[in-house]
Scaffold this motif. Structure first.
Motif, PDB file in Angstrom:
ATOM      1  N   VAL A 176       0.942  -1.534  -0.048  1.00 45.23           N
ATOM      2  CA  VAL A 176       0.043   0.168   0.284  1.00 45.23           C
ATOM      3  C   VAL A 176       0.711   1.388  -0.307  1.00 45.23           C
ATOM      4  O   VAL A 176       1.624   1.209   1.123  1.00 45.23           O
ATOM      5  CB  VAL A 176      -0.787   0.146   1.696  1.00 45.23           C
ATOM      6  CG1 VAL A 176      -2.137   1.189   1.326  1.00 45.23           C
ATOM      7  CG2 VAL A 176      -1.725  -1.045   0.983  1.00 45.23           C
ATOM      8  N   GLU A 177       0.487   2.324  -0.278  1.00 45.12           N
ATOM      9  CA  GLU A 177       1.190   3.334  -0.693  1.00 45.12           C
ATOM     10  C   GLU A 177      -0.387   4.460  -0.744  1.00 45.12           C
ATOM     11  O   GLU A 177      -0.578   5.111  -1.883  1.00 45.12           O
ATOM     12  CB  GLU A 177       2.010   4.224  -1.528  1.00 45.12           C
ATOM     13  CG  GLU A 177       3.060   4.703  -1.968  1.00 45.12           C
ATOM     14  CD  GLU A 177       2.486   6.076  -1.833  1.00 45.12           C
ATOM     15  OE1 GLU A 177       2.804   6.363  -0.968  1.00 45.12           O
ATOM     16  OE2 GLU A 177       2.222   6.535  -3.231  1.00 45.12           O
ATOM     17  N   ASP A 178      -0.147   5.163   0.313  1.00 49.36           N
ATOM     18  CA  ASP A 178      -1.393   6.235   0.770  1.00 49.36           C
ATOM     19  C   ASP A 178      -1.168   7.314   0.160  1.00 49.36           C
ATOM     20  O   ASP A 178      -2.313   7.563  -0.036  1.00 49.36           O
ATOM     21  CB  ASP A 178      -2.172   6.307   1.948  1.00 49.36           C
ATOM     22  CG  ASP A 178      -2.079   4.501   2.724  1.00 49.36           C
ATOM     23  OD1 ASP A 178      -2.889   4.073   2.148  1.00 49.36           O
ATOM     24  OD2 ASP A 178      -2.094   3.841   4.195  1.00 49.36           O
ATOM     25  N   ARG A 179      -0.083   7.850   0.551  1.00 56.46           N
ATOM     26  CA  ARG A 179       0.051   9.227  -0.511  1.00 56.46           C
ATOM     27  C   ARG A 179      -0.300   9.233  -2.025  1.00 56.46           C
ATOM     28  O   ARG A 179      -0.747  10.028  -2.033  1.00 56.46           O
ATOM     29  CB  ARG A 179       1.463   9.594  -0.505  1.00 56.46           C
ATOM     30  CG  ARG A 179       1.798  10.355   0.519  1.00 56.46           C
ATOM     31  CD  ARG A 179       2.846  10.693   0.742  1.00 56.46           C
ATOM     32  NE  ARG A 179       3.746  11.640   1.741  1.00 56.46           N
ATOM     33  CZ  ARG A 179       5.061  11.478   1.377  1.00 56.46           C
ATOM     34  NH1 ARG A 179       5.988  12.165   0.852  1.00 56.46           N
ATOM     35  NH2 ARG A 179       5.538  12.421   2.909  1.00 56.46           N
ATOM     36  N   LYS A 194      10.782  -3.191   6.279  1.00 59.23           N
ATOM     37  CA  LYS A 194       9.415  -3.607   6.669  1.00 59.23           C
ATOM     38  C   LYS A 194       9.233  -1.801   6.858  1.00 59.23           C
ATOM     39  O   LYS A 194       8.395  -1.381   7.575  1.00 59.23           O
ATOM     40  CB  LYS A 194       9.414  -3.869   8.355  1.00 59.23           C
ATOM     41  CG  LYS A 194       9.439  -5.419   8.292  1.00 59.23           C
ATOM     42  CD  LYS A 194       8.149  -6.609   8.925  1.00 59.23           C
ATOM     43  CE  LYS A 194       9.335  -7.452   9.864  1.00 59.23           C
ATOM     44  NZ  LYS A 194       8.873  -8.131   8.258  1.00 59.23           N
ATOM     45  N   HIS A 195       9.318  -1.421   5.672  1.00 56.96           N
ATOM     46  CA  HIS A 195       9.294   0.238   5.717  1.00 56.96           C
ATOM     47  C   HIS A 195       7.792   0.556   5.204  1.00 56.96           C
ATOM     48  O   HIS A 195       6.902   1.267   5.153  1.00 56.96           O
ATOM     49  CB  HIS A 195      10.044   0.692   4.862  1.00 56.96           C
ATOM     50  CG  HIS A 195      11.376   0.289   5.728  1.00 56.96           C
ATOM     51  ND1 HIS A 195      11.465   1.452   7.031  1.00 56.96           N
ATOM     52  CD2 HIS A 195      12.374   0.065   4.889  1.00 56.96           C
ATOM     53  CE1 HIS A 195      13.335   0.903   6.660  1.00 56.96           C
ATOM     54  NE2 HIS A 195      13.202   0.224   5.798  1.00 56.96           N
ATOM     55  N   LEU A 196       7.601  -0.369   4.284  1.00 55.85           N
ATOM     56  CA  LEU A 196       5.881  -0.379   3.213  1.00 55.85           C
ATOM     57  C   LEU A 196       5.206  -1.518   4.305  1.00 55.85           C
ATOM     58  O   LEU A 196       5.315  -2.433   4.585  1.00 55.85           O
ATOM     59  CB  LEU A 196       6.196  -0.934   2.036  1.00 55.85           C
ATOM     60  CG  LEU A 196       7.057   0.030   1.015  1.00 55.85           C
ATOM     61  CD1 LEU A 196       7.423  -1.211   0.083  1.00 55.85           C
ATOM     62  CD2 LEU A 196       6.407   0.944   1.149  1.00 55.85           C
ATOM     63  N   VAL A 217      10.816   2.325  -5.713  1.00 49.90           N
ATOM     64  CA  VAL A 217       9.572   3.349  -5.689  1.00 49.90           C
ATOM     65  C   VAL A 217       8.563   3.794  -4.995  1.00 49.90           C
ATOM     66  O   VAL A 217       8.416   4.780  -4.821  1.00 49.90           O
ATOM     67  CB  VAL A 217       9.334   2.960  -7.563  1.00 49.90           C
ATOM     68  CG1 VAL A 217       8.561   4.241  -7.668  1.00 49.90           C
ATOM     69  CG2 VAL A 217      10.266   2.993  -8.174  1.00 49.90           C
ATOM     70  N   LEU A 218       7.940   2.593  -4.294  1.00 47.33           N
ATOM     71  CA  LEU A 218       7.437   2.840  -3.430  1.00 47.33           C
ATOM     72  C   LEU A 218       7.375   3.835  -2.110  1.00 47.33           C
ATOM     73  O   LEU A 218       6.858   4.931  -1.308  1.00 47.33           O
ATOM     74  CB  LEU A 218       6.612   1.793  -3.135  1.00 47.33           C
ATOM     75  CG  LEU A 218       5.329   0.747  -4.415  1.00 47.33           C
ATOM     76  CD1 LEU A 218       4.929  -0.297  -3.813  1.00 47.33           C
ATOM     77  CD2 LEU A 218       4.383   1.548  -4.583  1.00 47.33           C
ATOM     78  N   MET A 219       8.562   3.480  -2.010  1.00 46.56           N
ATOM     79  CA  MET A 219       8.448   4.270  -0.509  1.00 46.56           C
ATOM     80  C   MET A 219       9.549   5.773  -1.159  1.00 46.56           C
ATOM     81  O   MET A 219       9.390   6.405   0.176  1.00 46.56           O
ATOM     82  CB  MET A 219      11.048   3.154   0.056  1.00 46.56           C
ATOM     83  CG  MET A 219      10.499   1.799   0.257  1.00 46.56           C
ATOM     84  SD  MET A 219      11.707   1.145   0.596  1.00 46.56           S
ATOM     85  CE  MET A 219      12.891   2.493   2.375  1.00 46.56           C
ATOM     86  N   VAL A 220       9.933   5.829  -1.821  1.00 56.42           N
ATOM     87  CA  VAL A 220      10.220   7.104  -2.661  1.00 56.42           C
ATOM     88  C   VAL A 220       8.875   7.750  -2.392  1.00 56.42           C
ATOM     89  O   VAL A 220       8.580   9.251  -2.396  1.00 56.42           O
ATOM     90  CB  VAL A 220      11.004   7.064  -4.001  1.00 56.42           C
ATOM     91  CG1 VAL A 220      11.331   8.875  -4.291  1.00 56.42           C
ATOM     92  CG2 VAL A 220      12.549   6.763  -3.679  1.00 56.42           C
ATOM     93  N   LEU A 221       7.874   7.254  -3.262  1.00 55.09           N
ATOM     94  CA  LEU A 221       6.925   8.361  -2.977  1.00 55.09           C
ATOM     95  C   LEU A 221       5.790   7.977  -2.016  1.00 55.09           C
ATOM     96  O   LEU A 221       5.097   8.635  -1.789  1.00 55.09           O
ATOM     97  CB  LEU A 221       5.526   7.313  -4.822  1.00 55.09           C
ATOM     98  CG  LEU A 221       5.590   7.044  -5.871  1.00 55.09           C
ATOM     99  CD1 LEU A 221       5.053   5.489  -6.534  1.00 55.09           C
ATOM    100  CD2 LEU A 221       5.769   8.375  -6.341  1.00 55.09           C
ATOM    101  N   ASN A 222       6.338   7.203  -1.078  1.00 61.44           N
ATOM    102  CA  ASN A 222       5.582   7.721   0.062  1.00 61.44           C
ATOM    103  C   ASN A 222       6.561   8.357   1.099  1.00 61.44           C
ATOM    104  O   ASN A 222       5.968   8.358   2.497  1.00 61.44           O
ATOM    105  CB  ASN A 222       5.546   5.890   0.906  1.00 61.44           C
ATOM    106  CG  ASN A 222       4.601   5.845   1.630  1.00 61.44           C
ATOM    107  OD1 ASN A 222       3.430   6.258   1.352  1.00 61.44           O
ATOM    108  ND2 ASN A 222       5.022   4.872   3.277  1.00 61.44           N
ATOM    109  N   GLY A 223       7.598   9.285   0.626  1.00 63.27           N
ATOM    110  CA  GLY A 223       8.457   9.596   1.453  1.00 63.27           C
ATOM    111  C   GLY A 223       9.247   9.280   1.893  1.00 63.27           C
ATOM    112  O   GLY A 223      10.110  10.113   3.540  1.00 63.27           O
TER     113      GLY A 223
END
Length: 311
Positions: A78-81, A123-125, A100-106
């Motif tokens: 999940v990427e909520d932003r 476990k960041h996402l 990429v999801l980690m970057v999108l998520n800040g």
């Protein structure tokens, strides 16, 4: 099947067994993809979406999967932003997608300085199954759901090369030892002790065995069982074979920062030749004609759903 309105109004709490997931396929919001350069990719995308939808109507219309909703979404990140859901298919660009999801998520400023271990064990996402049923249902309905797939034989050979042809502190002792013990006659003590040196033919014997000595693994599990593409309506279907252009088009669609491009680098074993159709042919030569056919049968639905050519 229930009418769409009835499915929509059903309480998520009733979605335990015989699950039907969100009804219609949402039209993609293309307002953020500027310029003509995406025209061909968009046209390919629409063909993939309608092909999968037609396939699912034809083959799946009367089947209910007897499973828990939470299990269906256990591979979805999940990427909520940017309101996106990504179903992870290992060996189809998943490490770079998670970056990429980690970057999108800040969580990171660049996809290029995130290590492999950080991606997979940090476990960041959050995964979708960590939310309650109501939140799962809401996200499935409102977020843009995407998946990236790969030719099944290429994915299989890539997984074998990665896990069994390089030192590995998990796959050799857990899978390697069990495979060598069951399928190698007169195995020497060293091989039985370390589980190193599994041959591709032995790996295929394990894969096709209904009484496997050790269970399945996500790296070679069928995509149909990882992401349930006929139960979850994916809005975007990318392919590893056109990874870069598909990924960058998708990033446009969801309003990613203009400077964020999908990374080109190979995640691990960067000096190895990439697993191509030619590399796959060399591995398949080690198998009998029957083993090749049975391996194809194992991935039959993946071939059909995503319109891959029979090898």
């Amino acid at each position: 099947q229930l009418p769409d309105q009835q499915k929509m109004s059903e309480s998520p709490l009733s979605w335990f067994r015989g699950v039907y997931l969100p009804p219609a396929l949402h039209p993609l919001n293309k307002t953020l993809a500027k310029g003509d350069k995406w025209k061909d990719i968009d046209s390919t995308q629409e063909k993939r979406r309608s092909f999968l939808q037609d396939f699912c109507k034809k083959y799946n219309s009367r089947k209910k999967l007897q499973t828990h909703l939470v299990h269906l979404v256990s591979r979805i990140y999940v990427e909520d932003r940017h309101k996106v859901l990504y179903c992870e298919v290992p060996k189809a660009g998943c490490s770079n997608w998670k970056r990429v999801l980690m970057v999108l998520n800040g969580l990171a400023t660049s996809a290029h300085n995130i290590s492999h271990d950080d991606v997979h064990y940090g476990k960041h996402l959050r995964k979708l199954d960590s939310y309650d049923l109501k939140e799962i249902y809401t996200r499935l309905n409102l977020y843009t759901k995407f998946i990236f797939v790969r030719d099944p034989m290429e994915r299989l050979v890539s997984a074998f090369r990665d896990k069994f042809e390089h030192p590995n502190i998990y796959y050799h002792p857990v899978f390697g030892k069990a495979i060598i013990k069951k399928y190698r006659h007169n195995a020497d003590e060293e091989a039985l002790k370390t589980g190193s040196g599994v041959k591709f033919k032995e790996f295929i014997q394990y894969l096709l065995d209904s009484h496997r000595p050790v269970g399945m693994d996500i790296h070679w599990e069928q995509i149909t069982k990882l992401c349930y593409p006929c139960l979850i309506n994916y809005d975007f279907i990318g392919k590893f074979e056109t990874l870069e252009e598909d990924a960058n088009y998708f990033l446009q669609l969801v309003g990613a920062p203009a400077d964020l491009k999908f990374p080109k680098f190979k995640d691990r074993h960067s000096s190895d030749e990439r697993t191509s159709a030619e590399v796959v042919r060399q591995y398949l030569k080690e198998l009998s004609k029957e083993e090749r056919q049975l391996t194809y049968n194992f991935y039959y639905l993946d071939y059909l759903m995503f319109n891959y050519t029979t090898p």
